[in-house]
Design an enzyme around this catalytic site. Structure first.
Site, PDB file in Angstrom:
ATOM      1  N   GLU A 352       0.764  -1.296   0.054  1.00 31.10           N
ATOM      2  CA  GLU A 352      -0.228  -0.030  -0.220  1.00 31.10           C
ATOM      3  C   GLU A 352       0.886   1.231   0.049  1.00 31.10           C
ATOM      4  O   GLU A 352       1.884   1.545   0.949  1.00 31.10           O
ATOM      5  CB  GLU A 352      -0.930  -0.056   1.116  1.00 31.10           C
ATOM      6  CG  GLU A 352      -2.160  -0.945   1.183  1.00 31.10           C
ATOM      7  CD  GLU A 352      -3.187  -0.575   2.127  1.00 31.10           C
ATOM      8  OE1 GLU A 352      -4.213  -1.120   2.134  1.00 31.10           O
ATOM      9  OE2 GLU A 352      -2.832  -0.043   3.265  1.00 31.10           O
ATOM     10  N   CYS A 353       0.746   2.210  -1.172  1.00 23.23           N
ATOM     11  CA  CYS A 353       1.343   3.333  -1.090  1.00 23.23           C
ATOM     12  C   CYS A 353       2.989   3.430  -1.040  1.00 23.23           C
ATOM     13  O   CYS A 353       3.626   3.009  -1.862  1.00 23.23           O
ATOM     14  CB  CYS A 353       0.794   4.283  -0.175  1.00 23.23           C
ATOM     15  SG  CYS A 353       1.232   6.199  -0.416  1.00 23.23           S
ATOM     16  N   ALA A 354       3.433   3.413  -0.039  1.00 17.59           N
ATOM     17  CA  ALA A 354       4.835   3.422   0.098  1.00 17.59           C
ATOM     18  C   ALA A 354       5.310   1.845  -0.182  1.00 17.59           C
ATOM     19  O   ALA A 354       6.562   1.514  -0.692  1.00 17.59           O
ATOM     20  CB  ALA A 354       5.446   3.594   1.697  1.00 17.59           C
TER      21      ALA A 354
END
Length: 824
Positions: A352-354
């Site tokens: 997720e994201c990072a």
């Protein structure tokens, strides 16, 4: 009815000091002897980190968009279990929520649902009596009104200034404390808000100062009395075990798959969850749901850990700031390689994201060059001009690791980076910016989801991790063929054996009354390659050689280059070694770059040409792998034309393996040999079981080592090359992508499901998904007589009626075509 003393800390707008006061209250109350539970309205990850530092308990989030309004009270009760007081920090202004949602997910909304009294924090630095009007409006604007029970005045310019504000408020609301403008108790911030507590070496010391100032300037006893006046709450606390049992009752999972990794129980799931300073964004309930579904959760710090935890069957990479730690993350090359290999092999992975950024090829931080990351997602990332911060409702475009086609989830985006190109494959979610990619084993996206609101995502992830065992390294081509099938799976020359070889094999039976002695065979092989007999060890095929090499030394870091014949890795694992992998990439033409091999690898195994890609590596490249203290093993099982061979002279640190199985059509007679430096040969001979090489194998070694046999081997190699070219041409005409090969087989991307479809039509081809680095969209096809190949091409054409001509894409000097049918 459950009694839970609690207060909500709210403000007229962002920037008034909610986090400072809320965190300070938590810390001051905890230091006063209370067991405090910290909560945050909204999706924010950073503030709960400070709450956890203040209370010594996990910070929790309460967000109706992410988890549903009905779960707010259960999650509050769950998070506050064992505490005698809960402090909830609001979000933005008191009534500010989802845009267009009429206050949905606002502080006031959560306070109303959870029946929590509100304490206002108001920045009075730019006003005095007007503050009273502001407070009055906040207390009375909503119908029914929010239960505002007190106020803390922040950033007072002086005692006279504070007194003016207090007089104007009068009796309408208790003033619980006054903080001065120069108290210096604000946390540092950067592009995504506050710097996470986990990244601040001074966080604990700063929190101690903040707690002392709050205790001095705020009436804590009155705060506690107001919290204890909160009304009771109805309903049971949220329980991840109950959630999982309810899902299991509705959707029972299948039985565990057989097999497993060393040290891992069949059917177990061991999920590595990224943490440390670079990955600080994760909801506490995520881990609890994974555990409730039966997973063992272990921590992985990508900044400091160089290996995945032993027995990992799943990987969770949450949010954080990889762009701020890109240099350290990129310098951890060994972990980057291991992650790339594991994910390529199908390790179930959620990012997720990072996590998405970390899986990209590179990340460019706020200042400086792009730095290498894992490279499992074919995209690069860099800083964006604006912050993306928004609630999202997203739809899954197709079945994948986490979601099912058409499934809708709620989440949020919170990032100031963007991908510079779209990854290949299906998007993870359909939303305004669908950046990300999802497959059956990988789900990487910018979207953050709270799994308490969508627990089925956690359950599917654990199920995938529970059944993951990686490619079946013990699968061989003979398992793909069978009675009634045309065999294009096994790489054995399908012509008759030479009469002289059959005669030598038959004559060897006359020696069956004596123990076999391979001395003459080793001398013959030495003459054939222009080497000394001390350089040669006869073996019962390459399989015995790999077993001996695995036992040769207590290898510290053995590495196998993949995609590759899997027997070497099986032998190493069986001998108890932890095996590293260098997985060659399709986009690089499956060519070997010596720089991809870890510097500390003391054993490197590579095939030349490599099975199943058929790619031939220059001898100079393989020689370049050699270094002091390292053994390089080259499997030349298909190098029958001796082009780029390393067999004909001694090379320091290089071991060459040869097998007679394929070219001479004798798979039933395990015959092969090792060529190496004399000290290596002696050490291998000491490990060899006496008389392991049979009399027929010895006879075959002798018979195939003379000049007549060498000429026959070259003739067979040329015949196989002609057959292979005919196969490649036919596949290209169908628009099927192939890997340029120098071996008697072709690796072709015929599409998912094609192998079964061909089998239904009577043709057996070698499955490729058991080779690390390949998927079931690929198959390996052996080169056969033209008539057999033409029948296969006809079956492929009927299997894929939408095939079209290639468009002539060129890669590395060879035409590379792509299959364009509905199963791609």
């Amino acid at each position: 009815m459950v009694t839970l003393p609690r207060l909500m800390v709210a403000a007229p707008a962002s920037g008034h000091g909610k986090t400072t006061v809320a965190t300070g209250l938590m810390a001051a109350l905890a230091r006063a002897g209370h067991t405090v539970s910290g909560h945050k309205v909204g999706p924010d990850y950073i503030d709960p980190g400070y709450h956890a530092l203040a209370t010594g308990r996990p910070g929790r989030n309460l967000d109706p968009h992410l988890v549903g309004e009905e779960r707010l009270v259960p999650l509050l009760l769950h998070g506050a279990a064992g505490a005698d007081l809960a402090v909830i920090e609001g979000v933005m202004g008191l009534y500010d929520g989802q845009i267009g949602g009429d206050g949905f997910a606002s502080t006031a909304h959560v306070a109303s649902v959870t029946r929590t009294p509100v304490v206002l924090v108001v920045d009075i630095s730019s006003a005095s009596r007007t503050i009273a009007a502001t407070i009055h409006g906040l207390r009375t604007w909503a119908q029914p009104p929010v239960d505002v029970v007190g106020v803390v005045l922040n950033k007072a310019g002086s005692a006279r200034h504070a007194d003016e504000v207090v007089r104007s408020i009068g009796d309408q609301l208790p003033v619980l404390g006054v903080l001065q403008r120069d108290d210096g108790i604000e946390a540092p911030s950067r592009h995504l808000g506050l710097v996470p507590a986990a990244e601040r070496a001074d966080a604990s010391a700063a929190l101690d100062r903040l707690a002392a100032q709050i205790a001095e300037r705020v009436d804590l006893e009155r705060v506690v009395r107001l919290a204890r006046a909160a009304p009771g709450l109805e309903g049971p606390p949220w329980d991840p075990r109950v959630v999982h049992r309810e899902m299991a009752a509705d959707h029972p999972s299948g039985q565990p798959l057989p097999g497993g990794l060393p040290g891992v129980r069949a059917g177990s799931a061991r999920i590595a969850v990224a943490g440390g300073r670079a990955f600080t964004f994760r909801y506490a309930e995520t881990t609890l749901l994974l555990q409730a579904a039966g997973a063992e959760v272990v921590e992985l710090d990508p900044l400091t850990d160089t290996r995945l935890p032993e027995g990992t069957t799943g990987l969770y990479l949450g949010g954080g700031f990889p762009e701020m730690h890109a240099a350290e993350l990129g310098a951890n090359e060994r972990l980057l390689r291991e992650l790339r290999t594991a994910i390529t092999r199908g390790l179930p992975t959620v990012a997720e994201c990072a996590g998405l950024l970390y899986l990209c090829e590179s990340v460019r931080g706020p200042d400086g060059p792009a730095l290498p990351m894992v490279g499992a997602v074919d995209a690069t990332a860099e800083m964006a001009p604006r912050l993306t911060l928004s609630y999202r409702t997203a739809t899954s475009p197709a079945d994948n690791l986490l979601a099912r086609a058409g499934e809708v989830v709620t989440g949020h985006e919170f990032h100031r980076t963007h991908l510079t190109r779209t990854p290949t494959g299906d998007a993870a979610w359909l939303m305004p910016d669908p950046a990300g990619v999802a497959t059956a084993t990988l789900h990487a996206s910018y979207l953050h989801t709270h799994w308490a609101g969508h627990p089925q995502l956690a359950a599917r992830f654990v199920e995938a991790a529970r059944t993951h065992r990686g490619p079946d390294l013990r699968h061989h081509g003979d398992k793909d063929t069978g009675p009634g099938l045309v065999d294009l799976a096994v790489n054995v020359f399908d012509g008759p054996r030479p009469t002289w070889l059959d005669r030598a094999l038959a004559d060897s039976l006359a020696d069956a009354d004596a123990y076999p002695d391979a001395t003459d065979a080793e001398a013959a092989v030495a003459r054939r390659h222009g080497r000394e007999p001390a350089d040669v060890l006869a073996t019962a095929g390459a399989a015995e050689a790999f077993t001996l090499i695995a036992r040769l030394r207590p290898w510290r870091h053995p590495v196998v280059v993949h995609p590759q014949f899997t027997e070497p890795e099986v032998a190493l694992r069986t001998a108890g070694h932890t095996v590293g992998q260098v997985v060659l990439r399709h986009e690089d033409g499956f060519r070997l770059d010596p720089h991809d091999v870890p510097v500390d690898a003391d054993l490197v195994v590579v095939g030349n040409p490599t099975n199943p890609t058929g790619v031939r590596h220059p001898a100079a490249v393989i020689r370049g792998l050699a270094r002091p203290g390292r053994v390089v093993v080259v499997d030349e099982a298909f190098l029958d034309d001796d082009v780029e061979t390393l067999a004909d002279e001694r090379h320091a640190g290089i071991v060459v393996l040869r097998s007679l199985t394929k070219i001479w059509s004798i798979p039933g007679i395990r015959a092969g040999y090792v060529l190496a430096e004399p000290d290596v040969v002696r050490a291998l001979r000491d490990l060899q079981t006496p008389w392991s090489v049979s009399a027929p194998a010895i006879a075959a070694l002798i018979a195939t080592s003379n000049e007549q046999a060498r000429e026959e081997a070259l003739a067979r190699a040329h015949e196989l090359e002609r057959r292979r070219r005919h196969l490649e041409d036919g596949l290209h005409d169908l628009g099927i992508e192939t890997v340029p090969s120098t071996a008697p087989y072709v690796l072709a991307r015929t599409g998912v499901g094609s192998r079964k479809a061909l089998r239904d039509r009577g043709f057996a081809v070698r499955r490729a998904d058991t080779f690390p680095g390949l998927s079931d969209a690929w198959v390996r096809i052996s080169a056969r007589r033209e008539a057999v190949t033409d029948d296969l091409l006809g079956a492929l054409r009927s299997t894929h009626p939408v095939l079209r001509k290639p468009v002539g894409i060129r890669r590395s000097g060879a035409t590379v075509t792509s299959l364009s049918h509905t199963e791609r």
